[in-house]
Design a protein around this motif. Structure first.
Motif, short mmCIF file in Angstrom:
data_model
loop_
_atom_site.label_atom_id
_atom_site.label_comp_id
_atom_site.label_asym_id
_atom_site.label_seq_id
_atom_site.Cartn_x
_atom_site.Cartn_y
_atom_site.Cartn_z
N TYR A 181 0.84 -1.21 0.00
CA TYR A 181 0.00 0.00 0.00
C TYR A 181 0.87 1.26 0.00
N GLY A 182 1.83 1.29 0.88
CA GLY A 182 2.71 2.46 0.99
C GLY A 182 3.43 2.74 -0.31
N PHE A 183 3.92 1.68 -0.94
CA PHE A 183 4.65 1.88 -2.18
C PHE A 183 3.73 2.37 -3.29
N VAL A 184 2.53 1.79 -3.38
CA VAL A 184 1.60 2.18 -4.43
C VAL A 184 1.24 3.67 -4.30
N VAL A 185 0.99 4.11 -3.07
CA VAL A 185 0.64 5.51 -2.86
C VAL A 185 1.85 6.41 -3.10
N ALA A 186 2.98 6.05 -2.52
CA ALA A 186 4.17 6.89 -2.65
C ALA A 186 4.61 6.98 -4.10
N SER A 187 4.50 5.88 -4.85
CA SER A 187 4.91 5.97 -6.24
C SER A 187 3.95 6.84 -7.03
N GLY A 188 2.69 6.89 -6.60
CA GLY A 188 1.74 7.83 -7.22
C GLY A 188 2.20 9.27 -7.03
N VAL A 189 2.66 9.58 -5.81
CA VAL A 189 3.17 10.94 -5.54
C VAL A 189 4.42 11.20 -6.38
N ALA A 190 5.31 10.19 -6.45
CA ALA A 190 6.54 10.36 -7.23
C ALA A 190 6.22 10.62 -8.70
N ILE A 191 5.24 9.86 -9.24
CA ILE A 191 4.85 10.05 -10.64
C ILE A 191 4.35 11.47 -10.84
N ALA A 192 3.52 11.95 -9.88
CA ALA A 192 2.95 13.28 -10.03
C ALA A 192 4.03 14.35 -10.07
N LEU A 193 5.06 14.20 -9.24
CA LEU A 193 6.13 15.20 -9.22
C LEU A 193 6.97 15.12 -10.49
N LEU A 194 7.36 13.87 -10.85
CA LEU A 194 8.20 13.71 -12.04
C LEU A 194 7.46 14.11 -13.32
N ALA A 195 6.12 14.02 -13.29
CA ALA A 195 5.32 14.28 -14.50
C ALA A 195 5.60 15.66 -15.07
N PHE A 196 6.04 16.59 -14.22
CA PHE A 196 6.28 17.94 -14.70
C PHE A 196 7.68 18.12 -15.26
N GLY A 197 8.48 17.07 -15.24
CA GLY A 197 9.85 17.20 -15.76
C GLY A 197 10.12 16.30 -16.94
N VAL A 198 9.09 15.91 -17.67
CA VAL A 198 9.32 14.96 -18.76
C VAL A 198 8.76 15.41 -20.11
N TRP A 199 8.19 16.64 -20.17
CA TRP A 199 7.41 16.97 -21.37
C TRP A 199 8.23 16.98 -22.66
N VAL A 200 9.54 17.25 -22.56
CA VAL A 200 10.32 17.37 -23.80
C VAL A 200 10.46 16.03 -24.54
N HIS A 201 10.11 14.91 -23.87
CA HIS A 201 10.21 13.67 -24.64
C HIS A 201 9.18 13.61 -25.78
N HIS A 202 8.27 14.57 -25.82
CA HIS A 202 7.41 14.69 -27.01
C HIS A 202 8.11 15.50 -28.09
N MET A 203 9.28 16.04 -27.77
CA MET A 203 9.93 17.00 -28.67
C MET A 203 11.37 16.62 -28.97
N PHE A 204 11.70 15.33 -28.84
CA PHE A 204 13.08 14.92 -29.08
C PHE A 204 13.52 15.17 -30.52
N ALA A 205 12.57 15.23 -31.45
CA ALA A 205 12.95 15.43 -32.85
C ALA A 205 12.81 16.88 -33.28
N THR A 206 12.75 17.82 -32.31
CA THR A 206 12.62 19.21 -32.71
C THR A 206 13.95 19.94 -32.74
N GLY A 207 15.04 19.22 -32.47
CA GLY A 207 16.36 19.85 -32.58
C GLY A 207 16.74 20.72 -31.41
N LEU A 208 16.36 20.33 -30.19
CA LEU A 208 16.71 21.13 -29.02
C LEU A 208 18.16 20.88 -28.58
N GLY A 209 18.79 19.87 -29.13
CA GLY A 209 20.18 19.60 -28.80
C GLY A 209 20.31 18.43 -27.83
N ASN A 210 21.47 17.79 -27.87
CA ASN A 210 21.66 16.57 -27.09
C ASN A 210 21.62 16.79 -25.58
#
Lengths: 560, 319
Positions: A292-321
């Motif tokens: 239970y603890g892991f399921v809930v805590a990983s939900g919180v972790a996903i929510a926080l990380l979710a705001f730091g991943v958006w550029v993976h929709h833009m890997f082919a836009t030439g933002l640089g390595n």
């Protein structure tokens, strides 16, 4: 049997207006209702209505794509259809269905008699409905939006899309967005303020936890979408140039703003479903959720990380390595807490006593289908693979394995699990099995082959394609699978309609379930509870039914 | 001919690569496929096993109420974490090999510009420009600059490796080394409007000496047959509106909104991959462009039959 305690049942402080109107469930009563159960049901019907509309749209698209060089639809119509299909399914099918279950069951699961703000609850629903109607009004006003559901600049500018469709897209989504944000505020306050005595955060059902996390995700993600939509309206109506490179604007700015919302949105559509599964697996395995603890805590972790991943929709836009590497790392990281939950549910089933109800069948199928969607998702976090496969049919396959194999399977599982509570009657398990096999086979026929199509070089969003070897036959298989899914959905809707009157009477606790919503009648009375059983663990109803084998005694957790 | 056709087509997928860049990407892809298949089988086998083994039996006892296992949970997080870390570093290595930084002083070998709905290819060193069928030499590490004239497009030829968006207002680039001659197919991979489907790419990779020959032939000016129909067509092209959008090397036609038509009839396909170049196809296109490629920016001119035949004769003489 332990004694039934008199505990204060949390309620909104002002008396509920719904309680003074007769509860005959006539049309006027539905329209004016502020009862969370009626609003929840309306959300769910809204979702059913739009899945039919969005489904017809995509069946037309699949007919066009069934054979190469087809002329069934012209490109203009085709582009409107796939744009509306995506927008509808995400904003007006998956989201309202999640809100429907949350609105109906969060108060019941925390032992409350309504949401914290019943009138705002109704407001949220009507905003969502009218947002959807506004979007669809575009068909009458001169043409639907035609630049895809993520509506990239500068194709979304007036000079490239001069019909009013995209203006309706902006206003419709803004209106629905207001509903979504206000609903989230409502959930947060309800969950923090209206839990029955004894239910601390650690005793909350996982579903309630996921709705809580989800509401924070929405509050943080939607401002970015709303800002982008307003900026786009300014561009189109007042000749501003936020997104118009010809006048010093930036085409990529739209992508950043959209995906800063858009990627959290994916988690917004999956976390609540993880919550549903975390109710279904324990009930039908007769075991508590594993970790239970892991399921809930990983939900919180996903929510926080979710705001730091958006550029993976833009890997082919030439933002640089350098930029790409940062977002590759965060995207790989977020895959871990998401994927590991699969093993939590497997471990929940392990050693259990598994009942294969239709709700459980969908949950089990989800484990396999979502693993496919999750693994293809990881492949997009590996930038070089993304460079080959992004914007092809491989992405189409991936996102449908996540949205259907994940979100929709969860919602269907939720329907079969909770329909008896909502309607007082069972959905037929026999017909449900037919539906299950039709839908699962249709789904895999449609989308499994699309992985191959993408790898064979077929870009997404093409209205037709040249007759290259293999392309025709795989597209035909995909279209036939789509047809099968269409038949299955019709069967489900038929069951939902007819079982209200003809289904077997459910009783208050047909599944021998664990949580508070099953302690009241099916359907619950307008006032959910007069009495609530004591809550000392995440499975209060089981504790009450088996006083000799309670979770709180076993785990040494006792809040009193 | 049939065999040659099949060879063409085999080269439109990521499985039949013809460049070291695509090869390196393919290696990570295959590595991932192995790991992912393993992971998938693990989940699938566990699911099936658990479902069979722990099916509820009538009158069966209540199962043991285990709610966690710290060791197992740490392993469940740890192993996937190690796996993604491994792929992260493989990805880093591949990225710097496939797309190293671009030296400031190097002019691109070819500049490709995406238009709604066609590709413009400029060869700065040779001052020639062509459209849609892009000739490149094998065996050289080429710097390809990518631009967009209107909306976002995306260059993707699977056999040659990574795709890259073409974004108005900026310039992107790719490194492409082609290892064997042949025709490589691709297509625009970012939705760009009505005719996104018909923005197909044909890369024609040639041995250096054939490539040099092609460059010379493109730099030459077409010698037209002196029959009256062709001459009339040339006159029409210059004086009707054609020349304000299209260029033809060595003539008064210098428009830049539409594809460069120098040596047009020397290409295999027209309209960015819809059909073969033939007199009939040219005629039908000029007769009603929106019928052949709805949404294309070519206007419908009201030409008489004579004029259409003359223009067709002229265009099909541009070898």
């Amino acid at each position: 049997m332990s004694r039934l305690e008199h505990i204060r049942i949390p309620e909104p402080e002002k008396p509920l207006p719904g309680l003074t109107i007769s509860s005959d469930q006539g049309l006027i009563q539905w329209l004016s209702s502020v009862d969370h159960k009626q609003i929840g049901i309306m959300y769910l019907w809204l979702s059913v209505l739009f899945i039919l509309v969005g489904g017809i749209e995509i069946l037309l698209v699949r007919i066009q794509l069934a054979v190469p060089n087809n002329h069934f639809l012209n490109p203009e119509v085709f582009n409107q259809l796939f744009t509306m299909h995506g927008t509808t399914m995400i904003f007006f099918v998956l989201a309202p269905a999640i809100f429907g279950f949350a609105t109906y069951f969060v108060p019941l699961m925390i032992g409350a008699n309504d949401m914290a703000f019943p009138r705002m609850n109704a407001f949220s629903f009507w905003c969502t409905l009218f947002g959807g109607l506004l979007l669809y009004f575009s068909y009458l006003a001169g043409g639907a939006p035609d630049a895809g559901w993520f509506n990239y600049a500068p194709l979304n500018q007036f000079s490239y899309s001069s019909s009013p469709g995209i203006d309706y897209y902006c206003s419709g989504l803004l209106l629905a967005g207001i509903g979504t944000v206000s609903a989230s505020v409502n959930f947060i306050v309800t969950i923090f303020r209206l839990r029955v005595d004894g239910m601390g955060l650690k005793q909350m059902p996982v579903f309630v936890w996921m709705i809580l996390i989800n509401s924070f995700l929405i509050l943080a993600a939607f401002p970015s979408l709303n800002a982008a939509l307003v900026m786009l309206l300014l561009d189109r109506e007042l000749h501003a140039h936020f997104f118009n490179p010809g006048n010093g604007g930036s085409a990529l700015l739209w992508q950043h703003l959209f995906w800063l919302f858009g990627h959290p949105e994916v988690y917004i559509l999956i976390l609540p479903v993880f919550g549903i599964f975390s109710e279904v697996f324990p009930v039908f395995s007769r075991k508590p959720i594993f970790g239970y603890g892991f399921v809930v805590a990983s939900g919180v972790a996903i929510a926080l990380l979710a705001f730091g991943v958006w550029v993976h929709h833009m890997f082919a836009t030439g933002l640089g390595n350098t930029v790409n590497n940062f977002f590759a790392a965060s995207s790989l990281l977020i895959g871990v807490p998401t994927g590991v939950k699969i093993f939590n549910w497997l471990a929940t089933m392990y050693g259990g006593s598994i009942r294969f109800s239709v709700a459980m069948l969908f949950a089990i199928a989800f484990l396999v289908e979502f693993t496919i969607g999750g693994l293809t998702g990881i492949s997009f976090a590996i930038v070089p693979i993304d460079w080959q496969l992004t914007d092809t049919y491989y992405v189409v396959a991936h996102l449908h394995y996540v949205f259907i194999g994940g979100s929709l399977f969860g919602l269907i599982s939720g329907i079969f699990y909770w329909y008896p509570k909502i309607s007082g009657r069972m959905l037929s398990e026999k017909m449900g099995r037919w539906f299950f096999w039709l839908f699962v086979i249709g789904f895999n026929l449609t989308f499994l082959v699309q992985h191959a199509l993408g790898a064979m070089g077929m870009p997404r969003r093409v209205y037709t394609y040249p007759d290259l070897p293999g392309w025709g036959i795989l597209n035909m298989i995909s279209s036939l699978g789509g047809g099968l899914m269409g038949i299955a959905v019709c069967l489900l809707v038929y069951m939902l309609f007819t079982s209200r009157k003809t289904g077997q009477i459910a009783g208050s606790d047909p599944w021998d379930a664990n949580t508070l919503e099953w302690t009241t009648t099916s359907p619950p009375p307008l006032k959910n509870f007069n009495l609530v059983i004591p809550v000392r663990s995440t499975r209060p109803f089981r504790d009450w039914k088996r006083p000799d084998d309670t979770d709180w005694a076993r785990e040494g957790v006792n809040n009193e | 001919m049939v065999l040659a056709g099949l060879w063409d087509i085999k080269q439109s997928s990521i499985f039949n690569v013809a460049s070291p860049q695509a090869d390196k990407i393919g290696a990570v892809g295959n590595g991932f496929l192995v790991a992912a298949t393993g992971m998938f089988l693990l989940v699938a086998v566990l699911t099936v096993y658990i479902c069979r083994r722990y099916r509820a039996r009538a009158g069966g006892p209540e199962p043991a109420q285990t709610s966690g296992n710290r060791k197992l949970e740490i392993m469940m997080v740890g192993v996937p974490l190690l796996m993604v870390t491994f792929f992260f570093f493989w990805s880093l290595k591949t990225m710097s090999a496939v797309l190293p930084p671009r030296p400031a002083n190097r002019t691109p070998d070819v500049i490709i510009t995406g238009h709604q709905y066609w590709w413009q290819a400029d060869y700065p060193a040779n001052r020639i420009s062509t459209a849609n069928e892009i000739h490149l030499p094998v065996g050289r590490k080429l710097l390809v600059a990518l631009r967009a004239a209107d909306v976002i497009h995306d260059w993707w030829v699977p056999a040659l490796g990574a795709k890259m968006d073409m974004i108005p207002g900026t310039e992107n680039y790719l490194w492409i080394t082609i290892t064997r001659p042949g025709t490589y197919l691709g297509g625009c991979s970012e939705f760009c409007g009505q005719e996104h489907a018909w923005m197909r790419i044909r890369v024609i990779a040639q041995e250096p000496k054939d490539y040099e020959q092609w460059l010379v032939s493109q730099a030459a000016i077409d010698k037209l047959p002196a029959d009256s129909l062709t001459t009339k067509g040339a006159g029409l092209f210059m004086h009707a509106s054609c020349s304000s959008c299209h260029s033809i090397r060595g003539t008064a036609a210098v428009g830049t909104d539409g594809p460069d038509l120098s040596h047009f009839a020397g290409r295999r396909t027209m309209l960015t991959g819809i059909q073969k170049v033939s007199k009939q196809n040219i005629y039908l296109w000029l007769l009603d462009p929106q019928k052949v490629k709805p949404g294309a920016h070519m206007p419908k001119f009201i030409f008489g039959r004579d004029s259409l035949l003359a223009l067709t004769a002229y265009l099909s003489s541009l070898k």
